[in-house]
Scaffold this motif. Sequence first.
Motif, short mmCIF file in Angstrom:
data_model
loop_
_atom_site.label_atom_id
_atom_site.label_comp_id
_atom_site.label_asym_id
_atom_site.label_seq_id
_atom_site.Cartn_x
_atom_site.Cartn_y
_atom_site.Cartn_z
N LEU A 169 0.82 -1.22 0.00
CA LEU A 169 0.00 0.00 0.00
C LEU A 169 0.85 1.27 0.00
O LEU A 169 0.48 2.27 -0.61
N LEU A 170 2.00 1.25 0.69
CA LEU A 170 2.89 2.40 0.61
C LEU A 170 3.39 2.59 -0.82
O LEU A 170 3.50 3.72 -1.32
N GLY A 171 3.68 1.46 -1.49
CA GLY A 171 4.09 1.56 -2.89
C GLY A 171 3.00 2.17 -3.75
O GLY A 171 3.27 3.04 -4.59
N GLN A 172 1.76 1.74 -3.54
CA GLN A 172 0.64 2.31 -4.30
C GLN A 172 0.49 3.80 -4.03
O GLN A 172 0.24 4.59 -4.96
N ALA A 173 0.61 4.18 -2.76
CA ALA A 173 0.46 5.59 -2.40
C ALA A 173 1.54 6.45 -3.06
O ALA A 173 1.25 7.50 -3.65
N ARG A 174 2.77 6.00 -2.99
CA ARG A 174 3.87 6.76 -3.60
C ARG A 174 3.69 6.85 -5.12
O ARG A 174 3.87 7.93 -5.72
N GLU A 175 3.34 5.72 -5.74
CA GLU A 175 3.18 5.72 -7.19
C GLU A 175 2.05 6.63 -7.64
O GLU A 175 2.08 7.16 -8.77
N ALA A 176 1.06 6.85 -6.77
CA ALA A 176 -0.05 7.74 -7.09
C ALA A 176 0.23 9.19 -6.69
O ALA A 176 -0.64 10.04 -6.82
N GLY A 177 1.43 9.45 -6.18
CA GLY A 177 1.83 10.84 -5.91
C GLY A 177 1.76 11.28 -4.47
O GLY A 177 2.00 12.47 -4.19
N ALA A 178 1.46 10.40 -3.52
CA ALA A 178 1.39 10.81 -2.12
C ALA A 178 2.77 11.18 -1.58
O ALA A 178 3.78 10.56 -1.93
N GLU A 179 2.80 12.20 -0.73
CA GLU A 179 4.02 12.57 0.00
C GLU A 179 4.00 11.87 1.35
O GLU A 179 3.01 11.95 2.08
#
Length: 388
Positions: free
Chosen positions: A153-163
């Motif tokens: 989920l951290l990977g998904q968040a980062r890939e979607a632009g989350a800081e």
Amino acid sequence: MKIVVIGAGMIGVSIAAGLARKGAEVVLVDRSAPGTGTTATSYAWVNANGKEPRAYFDLNRAGLEAHHRLSPEGDAGWLHRGGHVEIAVEEPHRTDLARRMEMHRERGYPAEEIDAEKARTLLPDVIVPDEARLIVHYPREAHAYPAAYLAALLGQAREAGAEIRTGPGQNVVGLRASEGGSEVTLADGTAIRADKVVSAAGRWTPALAALAGIDVPLHAFAEPGDITVGYLATTNPLPVRLTRLVTAPSLHIRPAGGGRLLLQALDLDATADPGAVPDTRSDLAATFVARLQRLVRNAEAARIDELVVGQRVMPRDGRTIAGPAPNLSWLYIVATHSGVTLAPYLGEAVAAELLGERQAELDDFRIERFLDETSYGTPHSPRRPAQQ
């Protein structure tokens, strides 16, 4: 829309990823590394087993199904789909298990009575007692590996632009409304303006919400053995064939990866104190080992390599809190005991609500329910749960 999510456990990371996937500008903050709070000390049993009332059962079942739907198969996944076998020997346990099995059948939740021979097939190295009065197999239940879930989920968040801002200096010291939204102040002096803020801070929720003048009614640890705490013991690698959860009279067991087993015994929790954790050579550790050796074969060399006291997030009525803070539409609060089970469902549902799509399934879990009850703020002790 810009949204700050506070808390990088399974709930917070799930919400951050859900929001980022939907196009929101997301900042995820935590004073520690992801998954090092409550998430790190969970039995991680994914289930809706015996969870009441009906709305809470339905919510947890939605979480269970979300795990099945979203976790990849094989090594890439975080969900171990082995099922769960519960063995009752004493009459009170048999009565409770029979009641739950019948209720689950009525609700279409898979639960089947099995005989000792079938149990020994499912649990080849478990010594199934001849005196077992009832054995029930829950084939849909599972256990999760929280670190693997967080990685995905951290990977998904980062890939979607989350800081993602975690570690020293990233703890929240200020939380207030500002023109057109809110402002979050971090210990390092950073001020983050946002349209909305999500509190997913686990057992630290009351202190965080107090910064905004909100009272969130959670149980706090008060004395050894209370409802907020419980032991978890992890063994060394053992040659034991076990692919699913087992609930037996004196011990709960599940695989922990690499041949290790994760152990729980609710009666031993009477002495659990996060400020005084026994070491792995203690009498408590020896008791865990002795019980394990009576229950499974090939455990002669068993030892406890890790012994922790897990601290549960426990709303005062035992049920999940999810929704906007009263009179503060910019602050959304999530707090739940069933964090591991509910994480993937809440990640989707809370993200949808924050972006304007009300989720009727969460209506029974708003914090306003406490404001209308004379019991608001008074301790309530639901049936002692396993770590989930």
